[in-house]
Design an enzyme around this catalytic site. Structure first.
Site, PDB file in Angstrom:
ATOM      1  N   ASP A 264     -10.353   2.139  -3.376  1.00 14.76           N
ATOM      2  CA  ASP A 264      -9.149   1.902  -4.181  1.00 14.76           C
ATOM      3  C   ASP A 264      -9.132   0.449  -4.660  1.00 14.76           C
ATOM      4  O   ASP A 264     -10.176  -0.148  -4.871  1.00 14.76           O
ATOM      5  CB  ASP A 264      -7.905   2.245  -3.350  1.00 14.76           C
ATOM      6  CG  ASP A 264      -6.750   2.767  -4.205  1.00 14.76           C
ATOM      7  OD1 ASP A 264      -6.145   1.963  -4.929  1.00 14.76           O
ATOM      8  OD2 ASP A 264      -6.463   3.976  -4.147  1.00 14.76           O
TER       9      ASP A 264
ATOM     10  N   HIS B  57      -1.524  -0.626  -5.155  1.00 16.98           N
ATOM     11  CA  HIS B  57      -1.863   0.789  -5.018  1.00 16.98           C
ATOM     12  C   HIS B  57      -2.766   1.050  -3.808  1.00 16.98           C
ATOM     13  O   HIS B  57      -2.558   2.006  -3.046  1.00 16.98           O
ATOM     14  CB  HIS B  57      -2.543   1.271  -6.299  1.00 16.98           C
ATOM     15  CG  HIS B  57      -2.802   2.737  -6.347  1.00 16.98           C
ATOM     16  ND1 HIS B  57      -3.979   3.311  -5.905  1.00 16.98           N
ATOM     17  CD2 HIS B  57      -2.043   3.771  -6.809  1.00 16.98           C
ATOM     18  CE1 HIS B  57      -3.929   4.613  -6.086  1.00 16.98           C
ATOM     19  NE2 HIS B  57      -2.772   4.916  -6.627  1.00 16.98           N
TER      20      HIS B  57
ATOM     21  N   SER C 151      -1.713  10.300  -6.091  1.00 16.05           N
ATOM     22  CA  SER C 151      -2.351   9.335  -5.196  1.00 16.05           C
ATOM     23  C   SER C 151      -1.649   9.321  -3.850  1.00 16.05           C
ATOM     24  O   SER C 151      -2.276   9.236  -2.799  1.00 16.05           O
ATOM     25  CB  SER C 151      -2.290   7.926  -5.788  1.00 16.05           C
ATOM     26  OG  SER C 151      -3.069   7.808  -6.943  1.00 16.05           O
TER      27      SER C 151
END
Length: 611
Positions: free
Chosen positions: A48, A108, A435
């Site tokens: 990520d 994120h 996600s």
């Protein structure tokens, strides 16, 4: 290069992008659940945007050294808080707004990693919203972070390098909440290729289905050798009330308003009544950038005719923003850089009437409040739907999991709204997206194309009774069946006749738990074979239960209808014949459940109209 020995595929480098308290409890997986003593030996590889290691969610007190199976070599870094996390940038050009380390400046990666394996943090919230105990699914597991993603996206080359490193390091599972926007073949997609290599080493890849819903044919990460996860809601949502000077109270939704005005009131103004000198009311009513008269708007709450991120009112010095729109935003709540609420069109008309008919209209926006959503779980409107154009015979997503309004750790240097000049910082944030579902059912028109086999159940997953095993050779046979050249298969397997068996058996089908039949208008008939492996009681008898919704023009026959096992690990096969007639509808569905009185093993049966 394509013709060079050992080269499986060559394709242009491209970009992939990101997708994103209460969620684990909602799934029936509470803090008090019995934990395996092996949990701290599990290594989760998170591919990520990196991680923020100082977050309370990643406190490693009492964890001890990594398990002996860990083969990773730690990357040199000037950052003392990183040990065995890595970053990848093939071109060597680090974006100016990023950091040359595995450190997360986007948020994120931190959010996804803590959702998977964050330690328990009491009283976690996003600036007071969604307060509770934040924790990952396996809080004692190890996290190995691989950062191929930067502020300008995730290059294919860096993604493949991250997969290679995770596999070599010896992770047990890979979580990747990234994807693209255009469908590509398995051999031209870095996540598909990386997951295939991981599968060959016995490593499962869990991937998000994408955030391009509610449209069909938008599912991403659809290779059968990875677990593809869609996003569903939990039983918590947020409301944001607007109080007007005439006593009217309007309930707003889909906004995370962390600002507490303490009922202080401000003048109200309609954006259409405050155009910038270079704009006009037809533009300023939407409150888009450079359309408002900042002198008129400053210190007032602005009513705007669209759902936007609030940059123009924020820069204009507005006290708040009230939005409405003909098009309903996605299910997940959004954070704004100033007090905000989103209301329905009828309520907006009442507010505008109040503004028009009052000499001094005023009001206030209250801080968001969390309320129970008894309709949960349902699939998020943004969650991508199948079928995939390259593999309509594989039902994707496989499952859905909580992915709407999820509280998890956040990078303190990452933005908490879409407005870059918003300088607030938060250790936890609320995100929505597939996600957020990836590292964790509803009746609607898209049905199984939206939720796959249904909502994840972590407790029952540890004792399923029966499983549909798929070996490495089965996936390679699937590639043969998809028309991949024997030359490529030979490079993968070393066997130059591997596809012949598939070419000779036109009824061969992957032993996938779901049963999907792509067809066109008119009558159809298909026979599928499946093999189940007994992982429950040694002596057990399962009976087939077929459910076809009333009105569906389809017939489902299972042979044999009873499976009797006398040992654990025993495999038994059955055939399922599906016939009927397809109308103009997108799909028809039914289900098969194998039931031994203790376990109910469900397989969705989906007929997709591709016409």
């Amino acid at each position: 290069m394509t013709g060079m020995k050992g080269v499986v595929s060559v394709f242009p480098d491209g970009k992939k992008y990101s997708r994103t308290t209460r969620s684990w409890d909602f799934m029936g997986f509470p803090q008090s659940v019995e934990r395996s003593t092996l949990e701290s030996d599990i290594i989760i590889g998170v591919i990520d945007y990196g991680i923020w290691p100082e977050s309370e969610s990643f406190c490693d007190d009492n964890l001890g050294p990594p398990p002996s199976k860990w083969k990773g070599i730690c990357q040199n870094s000037n950052d003392k808080n990183f040990t065995c996390n890595k970053y990848f940038r093939a071109d060597g050009e680090i974006p100016k707004d990023d950091i040359a380390s595995p450190r997360d400046t986007d948020g994120h990666g931190t959010h996804c990693a803590s959702t998977a394996a964050g330690r328990m943090v009491n009283k976690a919230s996003f600036l007071g919203l969604g307060q509770g105990t934040a924790r990952g699914g396996v809080p004692s597991a190890r996290i190995a972070v691989y950062k191929p993603c930067w502020v300008d996206g995730c290059s294919f080359a860096d993604l493949l390098a991250a997969f290679d490193m995770a596999i070599l390091d010896g992770v047990d599972i890979i979580s990747v909440s990234l994807g693209g926007f255009e469908p590509v073949s398995y051999l031209e997609d870095p996540i598909s290729l990386g997951a295939f290599c991981a599968m060959r080493r016995g490593i499962l890849t869990s991937a998000s289905v994408g955030n391009s819903g509610p449209y069909l044919h938008t599912a991403d990460n659809v290779a059968p050798w990875m677990l593809t996860v869609g996003a569903s809601t939990i039983d918590r949502t947020f409301t944001t009330n607007v109080l007007l000077g005439n006593g009217m109270v309007v309930e707003g939704t889909l906004v995370l308003n962390a600002f507490d005005l303490q009922n202080k009131t401000f003048p109200l103004i309609y954006g259409g009544d405050a155009p910038h000198i270079s704009s006009n009311s037809s533009s300023s009513r939407f409150c888009l950038l450079d359309t408002l008269n900042r002198t008129l708007v400053k210190g007032k709450i602005v009513v705007c005719d669209t759902f936007d991120y609030g940059e123009e009112p924020f820069l204009a010095g507005a006290a708040g923003i009230i939005m409405h729109d003909i098009i309903q935003p996605d299910d997940g709540a959004t954070s704004f850089p100033l007090p905000a609420s989103f209301i329905g069109d009828s309520d907006a008309a009442r507010i505008l009437s109040y503004i028009r008919n009052s000499s001094a209209p005023f009001g206030t926006i209250q801080k968001s409040d969390q309320v129970k959503d008894s309709s949960a779980p349902f699939v998020g409107s943004f969650s991508s739907r199948g079928p995939h154009p390259f593999s309509p015979g594989i039902l994707k997503p496989d499952i859905v999991a909580p992915g709407v309004d999820i509280v998890a750790a956040w990078s303190p240097v990452a933005p908490v709204s879409e407005v870059m000049s918003d300088e607030r910082s938060a250790p936890f944030f609320i995100l929505s997206g597939s996600s957020m579902a990836c590292p964790h059912v509803t009746k609607n028109e898209e049905a199984e194309l939206a939720y796959g086999s249904g909502h994840i159940n972590p407790i029952k997953a540890k004792n399923p009774g029966l499983v549909y095993d798929i070996e490495e050779d089965d996936y390679i046979k699937y590639l043969c069946n998809q028309g991949v050249d024997q030359e490529i298969i030979t490079i993968i397997t070393g066997n130059d006749e591997f596809c012949q068996e598939i070419n000779d058996n036109i009824n061969w089908d992957l032993n996938y738990p779901s049963i999907t039949i792509p067809t066109s208008l008119g009558s159809f008939e298909a026979v599928k074979t499946r093999t189940v492996t007994n992982v429950g009681s040694a002596y057990s008898t399962y009976k087939a239960k077929v459910s076809v919704p009333e009105g569906e023009a389809m017939l489902v026959e299972v042979e044999p209808s009873v499976l009797s096992f006398d040992s654990i690990g025993q495999k038994l096969s059955f055939t399922i014949k599906v016939s009927g007639s397809v109308s103009m509808r997108t799909l028809m569905s039914a289900s098969l459940v194998w039931d031994d009185g203790h376990h109910q093993v469900r397989s969705p049966i989906v007929v997709i109209n591709l016409a």
